[in-house]
Design a protein around this motif. Sequence first.
Motif, PDB file in Angstrom:
ATOM      1  N   PHE A  27      -2.417  -7.178  13.864  1.00  0.00           N
ATOM      2  CA  PHE A  27      -1.095  -6.596  13.625  1.00  0.00           C
ATOM      3  C   PHE A  27      -1.256  -5.314  12.814  1.00  0.00           C
ATOM      4  N   TRP A  28      -0.871  -4.216  13.444  1.00  0.00           N
ATOM      5  CA  TRP A  28      -0.799  -2.963  12.687  1.00  0.00           C
ATOM      6  C   TRP A  28       0.601  -2.862  12.125  1.00  0.00           C
ATOM      7  N   ARG A  29       0.701  -2.751  10.830  1.00  0.00           N
ATOM      8  CA  ARG A  29       2.000  -2.617  10.168  1.00  0.00           C
ATOM      9  C   ARG A  29       2.237  -1.129   9.940  1.00  0.00           C
ATOM     10  N   THR A  30       3.281  -0.625  10.539  1.00  0.00           N
ATOM     11  CA  THR A  30       3.435   0.831  10.609  1.00  0.00           C
ATOM     12  C   THR A  30       4.748   1.288   9.972  1.00  0.00           C
ATOM     13  N   ARG A  31       4.712   2.537   9.512  1.00  0.00           N
ATOM     14  CA  ARG A  31       5.946   3.192   9.085  1.00  0.00           C
ATOM     15  C   ARG A  31       5.857   4.675   9.392  1.00  0.00           C
ATOM     16  N   LYS A  32       6.997   5.243   9.739  1.00  0.00           N
ATOM     17  CA  LYS A  32       7.010   6.660  10.108  1.00  0.00           C
ATOM     18  C   LYS A  32       7.220   7.474   8.841  1.00  0.00           C
ATOM     19  N   VAL A  33       6.137   7.833   8.219  1.00  0.00           N
ATOM     20  CA  VAL A  33       6.217   8.563   6.946  1.00  0.00           C
ATOM     21  C   VAL A  33       5.125   9.624   6.890  1.00  0.00           C
ATOM     22  N   GLN A  34       5.473  10.758   6.261  1.00  0.00           N
ATOM     23  CA  GLN A  34       4.495  11.839   6.086  1.00  0.00           C
ATOM     24  C   GLN A  34       4.527  12.317   4.636  1.00  0.00           C
ATOM     25  N   GLY A  35       3.525  13.132   4.305  1.00  0.00           N
ATOM     26  CA  GLY A  35       3.480  13.795   3.001  1.00  0.00           C
ATOM     27  C   GLY A  35       3.467  12.811   1.838  1.00  0.00           C
ATOM     28  N   TRP A  36       4.209  13.142   0.790  1.00  0.00           N
ATOM     29  CA  TRP A  36       4.196  12.324  -0.420  1.00  0.00           C
ATOM     30  C   TRP A  36       4.796  10.940  -0.147  1.00  0.00           C
ATOM     31  N   GLN A  37       5.712  10.889   0.837  1.00  0.00           N
ATOM     32  CA  GLN A  37       6.319   9.595   1.156  1.00  0.00           C
ATOM     33  C   GLN A  37       5.275   8.640   1.732  1.00  0.00           C
ATOM     34  N   ARG A  38       4.318   9.208   2.478  1.00  0.00           N
ATOM     35  CA  ARG A  38       3.248   8.360   3.010  1.00  0.00           C
ATOM     36  C   ARG A  38       2.419   7.773   1.871  1.00  0.00           C
ATOM     37  N   ASP A  39       2.092   8.622   0.891  1.00  0.00           N
ATOM     38  CA  ASP A  39       1.315   8.129  -0.261  1.00  0.00           C
ATOM     39  C   ASP A  39       2.100   7.044  -0.996  1.00  0.00           C
ATOM     40  N   ALA A  40       3.415   7.302  -1.165  1.00  0.00           N
ATOM     41  CA  ALA A  40       4.248   6.324  -1.877  1.00  0.00           C
ATOM     42  C   ALA A  40       4.285   5.003  -1.111  1.00  0.00           C
ATOM     43  N   TRP A  41       4.429   5.114   0.194  1.00  0.00           N
ATOM     44  CA  TRP A  41       4.480   3.906   1.024  1.00  0.00           C
ATOM     45  C   TRP A  41       3.154   3.135   0.951  1.00  0.00           C
ATOM     46  N   ARG A  42       2.035   3.841   1.064  1.00  0.00           N
ATOM     47  CA  ARG A  42       0.739   3.160   1.062  1.00  0.00           C
ATOM     48  C   ARG A  42       0.504   2.463  -0.274  1.00  0.00           C
ATOM     49  N   PHE A  43       0.900   3.144  -1.352  1.00  0.00           N
ATOM     50  CA  PHE A  43       0.738   2.537  -2.673  1.00  0.00           C
ATOM     51  C   PHE A  43       1.596   1.279  -2.793  1.00  0.00           C
ATOM     52  N   MET A  44       2.836   1.415  -2.338  1.00  0.00           N
ATOM     53  CA  MET A  44       3.772   0.296  -2.449  1.00  0.00           C
ATOM     54  C   MET A  44       3.320  -0.876  -1.571  1.00  0.00           C
ATOM     55  N   TYR A  45       2.842  -0.560  -0.390  1.00  0.00           N
ATOM     56  CA  TYR A  45       2.408  -1.628   0.519  1.00  0.00           C
ATOM     57  C   TYR A  45       1.284  -2.440  -0.118  1.00  0.00           C
ATOM     58  N   ARG A  46       0.280  -1.724  -0.601  1.00  0.00           N
ATOM     59  CA  ARG A  46      -0.869  -2.420  -1.166  1.00  0.00           C
ATOM     60  C   ARG A  46      -0.493  -3.245  -2.402  1.00  0.00           C
ATOM     61  N   ASN A  47       0.420  -2.713  -3.198  1.00  0.00           N
ATOM     62  CA  ASN A  47       0.712  -3.357  -4.478  1.00  0.00           C
ATOM     63  C   ASN A  47       1.855  -4.360  -4.448  1.00  0.00           C
ATOM     64  N   ARG A  48       2.824  -4.166  -3.557  1.00  0.00           N
ATOM     65  CA  ARG A  48       4.019  -5.005  -3.602  1.00  0.00           C
ATOM     66  C   ARG A  48       4.282  -5.815  -2.340  1.00  0.00           C
ATOM     67  N   LEU A  49       3.881  -5.282  -1.181  1.00  0.00           N
ATOM     68  CA  LEU A  49       4.363  -5.863   0.067  1.00  0.00           C
ATOM     69  C   LEU A  49       3.320  -6.648   0.864  1.00  0.00           C
ATOM     70  N   GLU A  50       2.062  -6.275   0.695  1.00  0.00           N
ATOM     71  CA  GLU A  50       1.049  -6.887   1.556  1.00  0.00           C
ATOM     72  C   GLU A  50       1.012  -8.408   1.395  1.00  0.00           C
ATOM     73  N   GLY A  51       1.107  -8.871   0.160  1.00  0.00           N
ATOM     74  CA  GLY A  51       1.081 -10.317  -0.078  1.00  0.00           C
ATOM     75  C   GLY A  51       2.258 -11.021   0.584  1.00  0.00           C
ATOM     76  N   LEU A  52       3.419 -10.372   0.533  1.00  0.00           N
ATOM     77  CA  LEU A  52       4.602 -10.974   1.167  1.00  0.00           C
ATOM     78  C   LEU A  52       4.405 -11.074   2.677  1.00  0.00           C
ATOM     79  N   HIS A  53       3.799 -10.053   3.255  1.00  0.00           N
ATOM     80  CA  HIS A  53       3.585 -10.070   4.699  1.00  0.00           C
ATOM     81  C   HIS A  53       2.577 -11.132   5.103  1.00  0.00           C
ATOM     82  N   TRP A  54       1.557 -11.309   4.288  1.00  0.00           N
ATOM     83  CA  TRP A  54       0.597 -12.375   4.590  1.00  0.00           C
ATOM     84  C   TRP A  54       1.280 -13.739   4.558  1.00  0.00           C
ATOM     85  N   ALA A  55       2.206 -13.901   3.624  1.00  0.00           N
ATOM     86  CA  ALA A  55       2.920 -15.188   3.533  1.00  0.00           C
ATOM     87  C   ALA A  55       3.709 -15.456   4.811  1.00  0.00           C
ATOM     88  N   VAL A  56       4.370 -14.419   5.346  1.00  0.00           N
ATOM     89  CA  VAL A  56       5.122 -14.576   6.598  1.00  0.00           C
ATOM     90  C   VAL A  56       4.166 -14.934   7.730  1.00  0.00           C
TER      91      VAL A  56
END
Length: 380
Positions: free
Chosen positions: A266-295
């Motif tokens: 499963f590739w988890r994707t978002r349409k983001v560029q520039g600083w928003q991409r960095d923000a998204w990647r940081f947030m995914y790794r720190n806040r969301l990845e664990g939740l997705h694994w649980a699902v």
Amino acid sequence: MTSPATSQHAADPIQSYLDRGLRNYWYPVAPSWQVGDAPVGITRLGDQIVLWRDKEGKVHALEDRCPHRGARLSLGWNLGGSVACWYHGIEINGGGTVTKVPAVSACPLEGQKCVKSYPVEEHAGAIFLWFGDDAHKEPAPLRLPEELVGDEYASFLCMSNWKCNYQYAIDNVMDPMHGAYLHATSHSMAEGDKQADMRVRKTETGLMFEKVGQRDVNFDWVELGETGCLWMRLAIPYKKKFGPGGNFGIIGFAVPVDENNCQVYFWRTRKVQGWQRDAWRFMYRNRLEGLHWAVLEQDRYVLESMAPNAREHEFLSARRRHDASAPHVASACATGLRRARSASRRSRAVGSNRLRANRSSRPQPCITTRPRRSMAGVSS
Ligand code: FES
Ligand SMILES: [Fe+2]
């Protein structure tokens, strides 16, 4: 045990073929990080395969069987463009040709192509192989969804091993209605109707299966595409607090290992560029990845717990409209069935003994504990 390989299946050569996976497609077979210097042995679509990476970083793939005595080449040595068998040192290049037989001078085996090789491509952090049958040795072009190849998207690959046939995994992803039940307590699928009529419509590359009257509220639609590979696409709406990029997209592949095991990519994707991409990647790794694994663990747990031969003894009611088209997409795929039929004719002629032998040695899946609702940090 979650097993489709029953006596009924054994009597049906088309089903036996389907249970092992549709040929003549590209499949992701390993995340890129899994193949480094040492040869790696894997099983996909029932084939034992050795992968290794040469000095330029190019991945090679061969049948994992030495032409001399049948030792697994994945136990051997990576020589760059070739692999050396551990047992008596025969060297075989990435095309499957024996380049050296060190124990014998001027061995006639040298220069012969003795081992099956697989076309390889690497994209989006995964290694893809072409599984052609004898009539389709040349690979079809691999056209991946734009989320995996375009600059506009950021993605994370998540791969998991499931102890069930790959068709259960396809049924699961192609079934939007389960989101409102199985994942009802998740961070992203608590909203919306718990009842829906569904419809199917054709797309350029396959079909869309979607709820009537509800979109971007829950897991409301899923798409199946055939572009040299079979992929699935879905989107789950995200609240603003989950960062930039709008809907959270998933591109999924179900990859057969053998009749009773598969891998999901499963590739988890978002349409983001520039600083928003960095923000998204940081947030995914720190806040969301664990939740997705649980699902994802909820899906795995249910599929691994399903009754033996679940696909043969279902009660799909016309009134339960969400059942109307989602199940058995792989079986209904016209191209796949056509290929299955021609392959089954070939396999009846040459391969029935091998199929029987493989069935008898299948591993027994087991289930241990129920996944809890909060499984932050779970990983594989
Ligand atoms: S079995 Fe591989 S060299 Fe002998
Ligand atoms: Fe799910």
